[in-house]
Write an enzyme that holds these catalytic residues in place. Structure first.
Site, PDB file in Angstrom:
ATOM      1  CB  SER A   1      -0.885  -0.018   1.248  1.00 59.76           C
ATOM      2  OG  SER A   1      -1.279   1.297   1.580  1.00 59.76           O
TER       3      SER A   1
ATOM      4  CE  LYS B   1      -4.179  -3.890   3.304  1.00 56.39           C
ATOM      5  NZ  LYS B   1      -5.144  -2.935   2.797  1.00 56.39           N
TER       6      LYS B   1
END
Ligand code: ARG
Length: 453
Positions: free
Chosen positions: A277, A283
């Site tokens: 991300s 992420k």
């Protein structure tokens, strides 16, 4: 000055707007090999039936070879009036070889384009089929490596009965086997030559369509010239087979997305096949799986869009049919990319089998096995279902653990309670095609035979 194919009949040239809408060259140039192969076969046949001399045939074939080289090397200069690949090739061949003016004898772009698209589709089916087999082999390798690992099987996305991980992976493999069958079946109807149908009605010249098909290495020949030039069923069928394949891949994608979530945590994705991300440093995202899921929409769109284009078209050729190529090409490109990316993603995935086993260890998941144990000991299934259901209800109401309640029951007892131990019930479903590792061993043999067959 270059001119249109129909300049003899016209006083004025084409408008810019017409050209922009009408030209298919920007997308049909990728069929140049098929177009040239069709022309080689056609002039071979023309020579055989006495419409071209040997020298003319050799001259035209040599020019076709040159054109193929030029397009491959990107030295080919397309002209403004090259409306489509057929026009471009014929124009250039005729520049190189005066006998090129005879190449279109007894031929129309209508039978020409139908044959080109068929040849292209046949090649695409073969390529996609190989990529499907590759993914199937990856699934098989993962299934074999999974050994006795098991996970919850789901219905309604609720835990149902534990199944071997190999069983779950091969379920997708069998769906792909049907996709292969469908493509192979469509291929039989694709593999037909339309050259010799002319614009729509055949020819007054002594053409030999079977000879052309033979030169092209195509298995069949059109039976009716009107149908030959207006049939695009094979495009629709191929789009359907690809759309259903896309739907299958979307289901694989969806499961990988679920499994990679921290809630499931059944798999860990390889860095090379996941994304991060831009804002959230923690992420790791399953973009490939999401795109595999998302691309199905586009593939279904191509199928429905093209069927809508065909609907209600009067015989025979109509320019609407030029709309066959973009969806077909895009569907093949989309499926190719998706198959390759999913294959990479799955072949590098880490299955967290301890997490899967933990998720599948709830004693409730063995309730059906308990009922079947009672049946094996002579009780009618409906009654067995009620007996076990009552134990489940009591356990859920806090009257004791399911295992203790089962062990203490007259009809069930300790032998039945042993079925509730983690990892036991999955081994019990040994019927053909069932989910135990032992049953999967046979399934693997059949799956491999299908792949190698
Ligand atoms: N570019 C055309 C197509 O893709 C070729 C056939 C043109 N035929 C015609 N009668 N204008 O369909």
């Amino acid at each position: 000055m270059s001119s249109t194919l129909w300049h003899g009949r016209f006083e004025g040239g084409p408008s810019e707007a017409l050209q922009a809408l009408n030209d298919s060259l920007p997308f049909d140039r990728r069929m140049f090999r098929e177009d040239i192969a069709g022309s080689r076969a056609h002039v071979g046949m023309l020579c055989d039936v006495g419409l071209l001399t040997d020298a003319e045939r050799h001259g035209v074939v040599a020019a076709l070879d040159t054109v193929e080289q030029e397009i491959e090397n990107e030295t080919f200069e397309f002209a403004v009036n090259d409306e489509d690949i057929h026009t471009a090739v014929e124009r250039r061949v005729t520049e190189l070889e005066p006998a090129g003016a005879k190449m279109h004898t007894g031929r129309s772009r209508n039978d020409q384009v139908a044959t080109d698209v068929r040849l292209w589709t046949r090649g695409a089916i073969d390529e996609v089929s190989q990529l499907i087999v590759r993914l199937q082999r990856t699934l098989l390798a993962c299934a074999e490596a999974a050994g006795d690992a098991y996970l919850p099987g789901y219905t309604h996305l609720q835990q149902a009965q534990p199944v071997a991980l190999s069983h779950h992976l091969l379920a997708h493999g069998w769906a792909l086997a049907r996709d292969l069958d469908r493509l192979a079946d469509a291929r039989r109807r694709v593999d037909i030559s339309v050259l010799g149908a002319g614009a729509l009605a055949g020819s007054s010249l002594p053409l030999d369509p079977e000879k052309t098909a033979e030169y092209l290495g195509i298995a069949g020949v059109f039976e009716n010239s009107l149908d030959g030039v207006s049939d695009r069923d094979f495009v629709a069928e191929t789009l359907f087979a690809l759309a259903l394949l896309g739907v299958h891949l979307s289901r694989v994608g969806e499961e990988l997305i679920l499994w990679a979530s921290s809630e499931f945590a059944f798999v860990e994705l390889d860095d090379g096949f996941s994304t991060g991300s831009s804002m959230m440093p923690q992420k790791k995202n399953p973009d490939i799986a999401e795109l595999a899921r998302g691309k199905a929409g586009r593939l279904i769109g191509h199928l429905t869009g093209f069927l809508t284009t065909l609907k209600g078209l009067p015989l025979t050729y109509n320019k609407d049919m030029q709309e066959d190529k973009e969806p077909l090409f895009d569907a093949v490109d989309t499926v190719r990319l998706t198959l390759l990316a999913l294959d990479g993603m799955i072949s590098t995935i880490h299955f967290r089998t301890e997490r899967m086993a933990e998720a599948a260890s709830s004693p409730y998941a063995a309730a059906t096995d308990l009922a079947e144990w009672l049946v094996a000991n002579g009780m009618p299934f409906r009654q067995a279902h009620a007996v076990v259901g009552e134990k489940v209800r009591k356990a859920l109401a806090g009257e004791g653990s399911l295992s203790d309640l089962v062990a203490a029951d007259d009809q069930l007892g300790p032998e039945a309670a042993a079925l509730l131990e983690p990892g036991v019930s999955v081994t019990r479903r040994t019927t053909r095609g069932g989910g135990s590792p032992a049953a999967v061993a046979d399934q693997i043999i059949r799956f491999r035979a299908r792949l190698d067959g």
